[in-house]
Design a protein around this motif. Structure first.
Motif, PDB file in Angstrom:
ATOM      1  N   GLN A  45    -107.062 -29.447 -26.714  1.00 53.50           N
ATOM      2  CA  GLN A  45    -105.855 -30.646 -27.822  1.00 53.50           C
ATOM      3  C   GLN A  45    -105.181 -30.982 -27.538  1.00 53.50           C
ATOM      4  OE1 GLN A  45    -106.350 -29.352 -32.124  1.00 53.50           O
ATOM      5  NE2 GLN A  45    -107.566 -31.811 -32.757  1.00 53.50           N
ATOM      6  N   LYS A  46    -103.581 -30.556 -27.782  1.00 51.37           N
ATOM      7  CA  LYS A  46    -102.408 -31.251 -27.441  1.00 51.37           C
ATOM      8  C   LYS A  46    -103.087 -31.675 -26.288  1.00 51.37           C
ATOM      9  CE  LYS A  46    -100.486 -27.634 -30.576  1.00 51.37           C
ATOM     10  NZ  LYS A  46     -99.642 -26.884 -30.820  1.00 51.37           N
ATOM     11  N   LEU A  47    -102.831 -31.472 -25.132  1.00 44.35           N
ATOM     12  CA  LEU A  47    -102.577 -32.135 -23.799  1.00 44.35           C
ATOM     13  C   LEU A  47    -104.180 -33.238 -23.961  1.00 44.35           C
ATOM     14  CD1 LEU A  47    -102.725 -29.002 -21.612  1.00 44.35           C
ATOM     15  CD2 LEU A  47    -100.663 -31.182 -21.810  1.00 44.35           C
ATOM     16  N   GLY A  48    -105.118 -32.764 -24.948  1.00 43.48           N
ATOM     17  CA  GLY A  48    -105.710 -34.403 -24.503  1.00 43.48           C
ATOM     18  C   GLY A  48    -106.756 -33.875 -23.406  1.00 43.48           C
ATOM     19  N   ALA A  49    -107.057 -32.404 -23.256  1.00 43.96           N
ATOM     20  CA  ALA A  49    -108.066 -32.224 -22.013  1.00 43.96           C
ATOM     21  C   ALA A  49    -109.411 -31.624 -22.130  1.00 43.96           C
ATOM     22  CB  ALA A  49    -107.412 -31.006 -21.464  1.00 43.96           C
ATOM     23  N   SER A  50    -110.751 -31.641 -21.682  1.00 50.43           N
ATOM     24  CA  SER A  50    -111.788 -30.470 -21.929  1.00 50.43           C
ATOM     25  C   SER A  50    -112.077 -30.084 -20.883  1.00 50.43           C
ATOM     26  CB  SER A  50    -112.441 -32.229 -22.972  1.00 50.43           C
ATOM     27  OG  SER A  50    -113.072 -33.175 -20.898  1.00 50.43           O
ATOM     28  N   SER A  51    -110.979 -29.824 -20.361  1.00 51.87           N
ATOM     29  CA  SER A  51    -111.473 -28.550 -19.268  1.00 51.87           C
ATOM     30  C   SER A  51    -110.230 -28.462 -18.806  1.00 51.87           C
ATOM     31  CB  SER A  51    -112.229 -29.343 -17.778  1.00 51.87           C
ATOM     32  OG  SER A  51    -111.113 -30.372 -17.149  1.00 51.87           O
ATOM     33  N   ARG A  52    -110.180 -27.378 -17.967  1.00 55.94           N
ATOM     34  CA  ARG A  52    -109.138 -26.085 -17.604  1.00 55.94           C
ATOM     35  C   ARG A  52    -108.256 -26.706 -16.945  1.00 55.94           C
ATOM     36  NH1 ARG A  52    -108.990 -20.015 -16.690  1.00 55.94           N
ATOM     37  NH2 ARG A  52    -107.310 -19.455 -15.209  1.00 55.94           N
ATOM     38  N   SER A  53    -109.364 -27.679 -15.772  1.00 53.84           N
ATOM     39  CA  SER A  53    -108.263 -28.449 -14.518  1.00 53.84           C
ATOM     40  C   SER A  53    -107.683 -29.818 -14.969  1.00 53.84           C
ATOM     41  CB  SER A  53    -109.460 -28.701 -13.560  1.00 53.84           C
ATOM     42  OG  SER A  53    -110.717 -29.605 -14.223  1.00 53.84           O
ATOM     43  N   GLU A  54    -108.589 -30.134 -15.988  1.00 54.06           N
ATOM     44  CA  GLU A  54    -107.894 -31.428 -16.435  1.00 54.06           C
ATOM     45  C   GLU A  54    -106.204 -31.475 -17.362  1.00 54.06           C
ATOM     46  OE1 GLU A  54    -108.990 -34.891 -19.889  1.00 54.06           O
ATOM     47  OE2 GLU A  54    -110.432 -33.928 -19.100  1.00 54.06           O
ATOM     48  N   ALA A  55    -106.552 -29.878 -18.233  1.00 52.97           N
ATOM     49  CA  ALA A  55    -105.482 -29.427 -19.450  1.00 52.97           C
ATOM     50  C   ALA A  55    -104.406 -29.118 -17.994  1.00 52.97           C
ATOM     51  CB  ALA A  55    -105.884 -28.165 -19.130  1.00 52.97           C
ATOM     52  N   ILE A  56    -104.827 -28.002 -16.679  1.00 57.27           N
ATOM     53  CA  ILE A  56    -104.046 -28.045 -16.086  1.00 57.27           C
ATOM     54  C   ILE A  56    -103.136 -29.560 -15.077  1.00 57.27           C
ATOM     55  CG2 ILE A  56    -103.216 -26.958 -13.499  1.00 57.27           C
ATOM     56  CD1 ILE A  56    -105.833 -24.752 -14.502  1.00 57.27           C
ATOM     57  N   GLN A  57    -103.863 -30.281 -14.694  1.00 56.14           N
ATOM     58  CA  GLN A  57    -102.737 -31.781 -13.833  1.00 56.14           C
ATOM     59  C   GLN A  57    -102.317 -32.322 -15.507  1.00 56.14           C
ATOM     60  OE1 GLN A  57    -102.727 -32.560 -11.408  1.00 56.14           O
ATOM     61  NE2 GLN A  57    -101.724 -33.847 -11.912  1.00 56.14           N
ATOM     62  N   ARG A  58    -102.558 -32.590 -16.806  1.00 57.46           N
ATOM     63  CA  ARG A  58    -101.876 -33.145 -17.075  1.00 57.46           C
ATOM     64  C   ARG A  58    -100.240 -32.771 -17.582  1.00 57.46           C
ATOM     65  NH1 ARG A  58    -100.509 -37.023 -20.242  1.00 57.46           N
ATOM     66  NH2 ARG A  58    -101.457 -36.641 -22.493  1.00 57.46           N
ATOM     67  N   ALA A  59    -100.098 -30.534 -17.658  1.00 56.05           N
ATOM     68  CA  ALA A  59     -99.524 -30.643 -17.609  1.00 56.05           C
ATOM     69  C   ALA A  59     -98.758 -30.464 -16.643  1.00 56.05           C
ATOM     70  CB  ALA A  59     -99.796 -29.001 -17.716  1.00 56.05           C
ATOM     71  N   VAL A  60     -99.437 -30.789 -15.648  1.00 58.00           N
ATOM     72  CA  VAL A  60     -98.020 -31.111 -14.430  1.00 58.00           C
ATOM     73  C   VAL A  60     -97.630 -32.952 -14.517  1.00 58.00           C
ATOM     74  CG1 VAL A  60     -98.246 -31.685 -11.860  1.00 58.00           C
ATOM     75  CG2 VAL A  60     -99.622 -29.213 -12.588  1.00 58.00           C
ATOM     76  N   ASP A  61     -98.711 -33.263 -14.928  1.00 59.54           N
ATOM     77  CA  ASP A  61     -97.648 -34.587 -15.489  1.00 59.54           C
ATOM     78  C   ASP A  61     -97.042 -34.927 -15.915  1.00 59.54           C
ATOM     79  OD1 ASP A  61     -99.903 -35.376 -13.241  1.00 59.54           O
ATOM     80  OD2 ASP A  61    -101.269 -36.287 -14.674  1.00 59.54           O
ATOM     81  N   LEU A  62     -96.894 -34.053 -17.357  1.00 57.66           N
ATOM     82  CA  LEU A  62     -96.178 -34.007 -18.046  1.00 57.66           C
ATOM     83  C   LEU A  62     -94.219 -32.979 -18.233  1.00 57.66           C
ATOM     84  CD1 LEU A  62     -97.821 -33.782 -21.032  1.00 57.66           C
ATOM     85  CD2 LEU A  62     -96.936 -35.840 -20.791  1.00 57.66           C
ATOM     86  N   ARG A  63     -94.388 -32.422 -16.615  1.00 58.58           N
ATOM     87  CA  ARG A  63     -93.371 -31.583 -16.219  1.00 58.58           C
ATOM     88  C   ARG A  63     -94.131 -30.051 -17.225  1.00 58.58           C
ATOM     89  NH1 ARG A  63     -89.708 -34.396 -12.450  1.00 58.58           N
ATOM     90  NH2 ARG A  63     -91.115 -37.143 -12.610  1.00 58.58           N
ATOM     91  N   LEU A  64     -94.612 -29.438 -17.449  1.00 59.15           N
ATOM     92  CA  LEU A  64     -94.616 -28.319 -18.025  1.00 59.15           C
ATOM     93  C   LEU A  64     -95.242 -27.153 -17.267  1.00 59.15           C
ATOM     94  CD1 LEU A  64     -97.264 -29.140 -21.389  1.00 59.15           C
ATOM     95  CD2 LEU A  64     -93.983 -29.407 -21.242  1.00 59.15           C
ATOM     96  N   LEU A  65     -95.746 -27.546 -16.716  1.00 55.87           N
ATOM     97  CA  LEU A  65     -95.891 -26.653 -15.151  1.00 55.87           C
ATOM     98  C   LEU A  65     -95.125 -26.982 -14.044  1.00 55.87           C
ATOM     99  CD1 LEU A  65     -99.746 -26.172 -15.442  1.00 55.87           C
ATOM    100  CD2 LEU A  65     -98.071 -24.034 -15.907  1.00 55.87           C
TER     101      LEU A  65
END
Length: 65
Positions: A45-65
């Motif tokens: 929810q915080k990442l605005g993602a609806s799937s595992r892969s989307e959450a990972i990509q969003r985290a990479v984009d935000l430099r959280l990973l």
């Protein structure tokens, strides 16, 4: 930008998300699989993602990973 900051527990789970199953995350962090799922729901929810892969990509984009 995140809707709100990640908790320490969410950050720990996010770090393991790309390489571990829910069961492996639970075992590594000494928590239940249900607790992992609860934290992931909030994390997605915080990442605005609806799937595992989307959450990972969003985290990479935000430099959280």
């Amino acid at each position: 930008m995140l809707t709100e900051p990640l908790t320490a527990a969410e950050r720990r789970i996010l770090k393991l998300l790309p390489t571990s199953t829910y069961q492996q995350i639970a075992a590594t962090l000494f928590i239940s699989r249900s607790t992992v799922k609860t934290h992931l729901r909030s994390l997605y929810q915080k990442l605005g993602a609806s799937s595992r892969s989307e959450a990972i990509q969003r985290a990479v984009d935000l430099r959280l990973l």
